[in-house]
Structures are given as structure tokens and as C-alpha cells.
Design a protein around this motif. Structure first.
Motif: not given
Length: 635
Positions: A385-403, A449-455
Motif C-alpha cells: 500500500i505504501a509503495m503504490r501510494a509513493l508511486k502515485g505521489s512521486l509520479r514515478v515514470p513508466d520507464r522505472m517499471g514500478w508495477n 511512507i509511515s507504513l514502511l516500518s523497516n526503512l
């Protein structure tokens, strides 16, 4: 076309263990209707819906994360419309791309059609991997066999979907673009294929589904139905040399015990069989690192067999005697009978199946062989959930393959810029590092990002990120954070001080307000901290002092305290005045007469005025009588 997986899959090894289980079907009064109606038939690369000659409705391409569409070089070579188009995923779409299909939790039959046919004119069949729900299932390596590259191939498997979304993903090897012609998903009985015994943490990959005595049939090949969507191959290419003389037996009689839960094996499977007096032998290519679930199907359709004991044979797998089979003894004639066997720790790349006669000739109607692929570890749900939220909020480009899954499969790299490892109890994967410096990001940092408790490490430097730093940033595991050269504004959250930071770089942003002393102490205790280039920060050396009553565009803590104290004093003084006034009024009992000393003074003045008036009257009287007047004020 072949439904046999043409390329081996990545495997794992297990210690030697084998399991035998039996299942047979009692003749029911009538088949029950198939209770599952969730299915998707996606024509990858197609822009329009269609219906094929077998009355299967195909959806236009949908649910993909990226890529482009193409048409095979020789469309007339293919019978069906969904075999003529494809979707490919160039590196501009990232190394990892997926089909994300919303599905109710359950078990599913998944079939793909993969074809190259030189669609790109490069005469180079691609190398790529494919995964289901974060588990690697297929590996295609260039160069493909010529007939495979030209004709394509169907591959299928059974998998559980537990989170409401099927992730079918592709991973590019080197610079090759993965390709897919069609994707089919059909919901099946969750108890099928002995899942109660094997559990739901295995994916069953088809390594051969044979219908002895019949040519290839089933959805996509003939109009013969199969509730699961399974297609069945002829067994001729898999029989060993000593079994080539096998005799085919067929019938049109109704076979009882078919099309029943949980496996819904079709009746057509049991209306043909092969037999051979000297026995039967099959050789199935396998990957020796995997375990295999083998299903055997039998039916006594020879009307000359009238009683138990007239056809008896031994069933061997890799020279191990699995069972002695007497079909008539188990279910009688014209009734379906199945058993399954699990073979583990293979010593060769061939699975050898033998049916050796004891009495009469062995007979078989169906043979299925499935690789048991253990489900790989997946990213724990809250971190997905956290990483998908970051993908949207950071506008990660398609070329990075965040899928797909951020960390799985473990055989692949995680999302670009992301590092993962297993959690402490080994039940899932967690994100420990995000390194996205200089990636042209233009969004903001989601508070998820607070859900990434092991970061442990976060680097978002040299982008164009805006907004405030989320309050949840400051995991106790966090050691390094670099957010420099962005456009972050607002204050530094107090939560950042709760971590074990050794490196803090927040330079060249638009941050303002007082720097928490605990954060500044990172530099004092041997760590590194850089807050330069933030004109609004204050409170710690070498930054300027913060205004006494005003900071961050609003009242400071001291200002709020001062206002509070002033308000208290004002109220106190006001209450004191009211109290004193009320007390004085109480003492005078509210009497508003003049004081006694003022009254005596007025009386004396009145007496003086009366005496003066009498003297004036007396003088006037004497003057009237002619008497000499007396001075008013004699000396």
C-alpha cells in the motif's frame, strides 16, 4: 499449436518425499451446474471485442501497465483472431510490466498464448520471464525453436488469488521486450486438484495434459466443453517406443461420475482410452528441481470386462510402484475413476510412467502432470500500500517499471531504486531502501511512507518534489535521509527526531521554522547534518535565532505562551477590581446620604447668614428714625 509449456521454469529442490492419494467419483443422479462465473478472455494487442468460432467472447486489450501493440507478420497463418495480435513491453515501459486484473479471492485457471512470428522484423525471439502473484512460473530464452517462434504456444497453470487482484507480470532479460498474444483467466473450485492436501501455497504449472486415444481438443481447439477451460493433448507423442502399438478404445456411452466438483473433469476425457497387452509407458519432460503432481484417469469402457479381477495392472512412477489398479472393482464399468500421486526429488529430467499388466491389458483415459511451484515470498500488504501510494505521489515514470509486487519475485530485481529483504520471521518481504535521486520526480511524499516500518535509507535528492515533509517520516529504523535540492516547504516534523539518524541532508529546499534540537544533535554526536540553503530555518548554529513570538508564518511557542500569560493577568486584574468594588458597596449598605461633617458645616453657614440678615434689618430701622448709623465693621 501446443498446450505444453515449451520452456522450462525456474525451480527449487526438496528432500525426497512422495505422497499417494486416491479419489473416485460416485455416480450422481445428474451433474450440477458450474457455480463459478468469473472469467476474462483478453485479446492482447486488440482494440475491439470479438467472438471466436467456439463462441468465446474476447475482450479488447485491457488491465496492462504499459507497452505497445503489434500484429504478427503473417496473420493468415493463424486460425483465431486473438492469435494474430500481441502486446510487447519495450524498455521504455520499464523492465517489469504487468496485467493487473481485479478478481474475487479464489483459485483460477490461467492460460497464455505467446507468439513471436517476427512481428518486429528483427528475427530475434526475446528472452523474458513471467510471474503470477509474485512467483516466477515461465522463462523464455532466445533463440526459440523455429516452430515455436512461428506458431506460438499455449501455456497454463492453476493459482490462488488472495488479495482481490491478479498480478501477471513480465520481466525483461537484457534489452528484449516481453510479448503476449492472449491472457485467459477462469475461476475454478478452490478444492480442485487436491488443494486440501497440498495447501494453497503452490502454483500448479501444466507440464502435460494428455487425453489418450483422442486428438487435441478443448477450448481454443474444438467446441468440446471443459468447465475449467482446460485443453487436452493427444498422448501419441509421449508414449515410449514399446507402447506405440497401443490400441485405441472409444465409446459414445454416457460415463457416470464426470463433470463433478471439485475437478469437473469432462465426460469426453473418459470416452476414449488406450490399452496394450504388453503394458504402456509414458515419458514426460520435467525440471528435476521441482516436485510434480500427477493425475491418472481410468474408465472401464471395454464391455467384455464383466467383473472385478479381469483387468488388473500396476501403476509405476519412476520405477516406484504407486498402486495396483482394478477399475471395475473400484467403480464398475462406464464410471470415472481417478487417482493422483506426488513425486518429489526427481533424479532426472524425465518423469517415467508405466502401466504393467497383472491380469489382462492395462488401460488409461487421461494423464496430467503439474509442476508444483512453491509460492514465493511477497511484500507484506501494508508496505505494498505504501509503495503504490509513493508511486502515485512521486509520479514515478513508466520507464522505472514500478508495477506488480515491489519486491517479488525474489529472482528478479525489486522495483528500480528499491531494495528489499525478508522480515524477521521470514513470512514476507519488506522495503529497506529507496534510492530515487536525480530521477526527475515532480510530486510530493505521501504520508503513507509511515507504513514502511523497516526503512533504513531514503534518498529523494535532486528532484522537483514539493509540499511539506510528512509527519510519518521518522521510522525508528531510519538511518540515512537525503531530501536535498528539492522544493520542500514548511517545518521539519518532530517525528524525524524519533529515528536513529546518522545522516540528514535537507539542504537547498524552502524549509522554515525552528530546527528540532534532537535533530541538530545528529551532527554533535558524530553524524552528518546539512540544513544549508533553507532561508527560513532557525534556532541552531550557524542558523539565525528564531523570532521570539513569530516563526513559520505563525505564532511561535513562546508567542502562544506570552499571549496566554497576558490573558490570564488581564482576567485576574479585572476580577480583582470587581471584587473590591463589591466589598465597598457592601460596607456602606448602599446609603447615599451626605457625610455628617459636611452637614455641620452647612448648618454654621446658615446661622451666619441669618445673623447678617437681622443686622441689616436693624440698621435700616434706625436710619428710618433719624438716628446716627453705626459702622458695620468697627475697628
Amino acid at each position: 499449436m501446443s498446450s505444453k509449456p515449451p520452456i522450462s521454469i525456474l525451480t527449487m529442490s526438496f528432500p525426497f518425499l512422495f505422497l499417494l492419494s486416491f479419489s473416485f467419483f460416485l455416480p450422481p443422479s445428474s451433474p450440477l451446474p458450474y457455480p463459478y462465473n468469473t472469467s476474462f478472455h483478453i485479446d492482447c494487442g486488440s482494440l475491439t471485442p470479438s467472438t471466436d468460432t467456439y463462441n468465446i467472447s474476447w475482450l479488447p486489450d485491457n488491465f496492462f501497465t504499459g507497452g505497445s501493440i503489434a500484429v504478427v507478420s503473417e496473420p493468415l497463418h493463424f486460425r483465431l483472431q486473438h492469435e494474430k495480435t500481441l502486446r510487447y513491453f519495450p524498455l521504455s515501459s520499464g523492465k517489469k510490466n504487468c496485467y493487473n486484473i481485479p478478481l474475487p479471492p479464489g483459485r483460477y485457471y490461467i492460460r497464455t498464448f505467446i507468439v513471436y512470428d517476427n512481428y518486429d522484423g528483427k528475427s530475434h525471439s526475446p528472452s523474458f520471464d513471467a510471474s503470477v502473484e509474485g512467483t516466477l512460473v515461465f522463462s523464455w530464452r532466445s533463440p526459440w525453436p523455429e516452430n515455436l517462434a512461428r506458431d506460438g504456444a499455449y501455456s497454463d497453470l492453476f493459482a490462488f488469488v488472495k488479495d482481490g487482484q491478479l498480478d501477471f507480470c513480465f520481466y525483461s532479460i537484457a534489452t528484449d521486450p516481453p510479448i503476449i498474444g492472449s491472457l485467459e483467466v477462469v475461476q475454478i473450485d478452490p478444492l480442485s486438484y487436491n488443494s486440501a492436501g497440498t495447501g494453497d501455497n503452490y502454483i500448479l504449472v501444466n507440464y502435460g495434459r494428455l487425453s489418450p486415444g483422442s486428438p487435441q481438443w478443448g477450448p481454443g481447439f474444438t467446441s468440446d466443453p471443459d468447465p475449467f477451460g482446460r485443453s487436452w493433448q493427444s498422448d501419441a507423442d509421449y508414449r515410449a517406443v514399446n507402447s506405440e502399438s497401443a490400441r485405441v478404445i472409444t465409446t459414445k456411452e454416457k460415463i457416470t461420475g464426470t463433470e463433478q466438483a471439485p475437478n469437473y473433469f469432462p465426460m469426453k476425457l473418459y470416452q476414449s482410452a488406450v490399452t496394450n497387452g504388453g503394458g504402456l509407458q509414458y515419458e514426460l519432460a520435467v525440471d528435476a528441481k521441482l516436485d510434480y503432481l500427477v493425475w491418472f484417469h481410468f474408465v472401464e469402457i471395454d464391455s467384455t470386462v464383466k467383473k472385478a479381477g479381469e483387468r488388473v495392472f500396476d501403476l509405476l512412477v519412476n520405477e516406484k510402484n504407486v498402486s495396483r489398479v482394478d477399475i471395475y472393482k473400484e467403480v464398475g464399468s462406464f464410471a470415472a475413476y481417478s487417482l493422483n500421486y506426488t513425486e518429489k526429488n526427481l533424479s532426472s529430467s524425465v518423469l517415467n510412467v508405466k502401466l504393467l499388466p497383472v491380469v489382462g491389458s492395462p488401460l488409461i483415459s487421461g494423464l496430467e502432470n503439474y509442476a508444483m511451484v512453491p509460492a514465493d515470498l511477497s511484500t507484506v500488504p501494508e508496505q505494498v500500500i505504501a509503495m503504490r501510494a509513493l508511486k502515485g505521489s512521486l509520479r514515478v515514470p513508466d520507464r522505472m517499471g514500478w508495477n506488480g509486487d515491489p519486491c517479488a519475485p525474489t529472482d528478479w530485481d525489486a522495483w528500480e531504486g528499491v531494495t528489499c529483504h525478508a522480515n524477521k520471521n521470514g513470512t514476507g518481504l519488506v522495503v529497506i531502501q529507496i534510492d530515487l535521486g536525480s530521477q526527475g520526480l515532480k510530486g510530493y511524499v505521501s504520508d503513507r511512507i509511515s507504513l514502511l516500518s523497516n526503512l533504513i535509507s531514503l534518498n529523494l535528492s535532486t528532484n522537483s518534489l514539493e509540499g511539506t515533509l510528512p509527519i510519518g517520516l521518522g521510522q525508528k529504523t531510519l538511518v540515512r535521509v537525503d531530501l536535498s535540492n528539492n522544493q520542500f516547504s514548511g517545518s521539519i516534523p518532530e517525528s524525524l527526531t524519533s529515528s536513529n539518524l546518522q545522516l540528514v541532508i535537507l539542504s537547498n529546499n524552502l524549509l522554515e521554522g525552528r530546527v528540532p534540537e534532537e535533530l541538530y544533535s545528529v551532527g554533535v554526536h558524530g553524524g552528518t547534518i546539512d540544513l544549508s540553503g533553507n532561508k527560513g530555518l532557525c534556532g541552531v548554529p550557524p542558523l539565525p535565532d528564531c523570532p521570539l513570538f513569530w516563526e513559520n508564518g505563525h505564532l511561535s511557542k513562546n508567542g502562544k505562551i506570552a499571549i496566554g500569560v497576558s490573558c490570564f493577568l488581564f482576567v485576574f486584574v479585572l476580577l480583582l477590581v470587581i471584587y473590591i468594588f463589591c466589598i465597598r458597596r457592601g460596607k456602606n449598605d448602599y446609603d447615599f446620604d451626605l457625610p455628617s461633617d459636611l452637614m455641620s458645616l452647612a448648618a454654621k453657614r446658615n446661622r451666619y447668614q441669618r445673623q447678617k440678615s437681622l443686622m441689616l434689618l436693624e440698621m435700616e430701622s434706625q436710619h428710618a428714625k433719624g438716628l446716627p448709623s453705626l459702622p458695620l465693621n468697627p475697628h
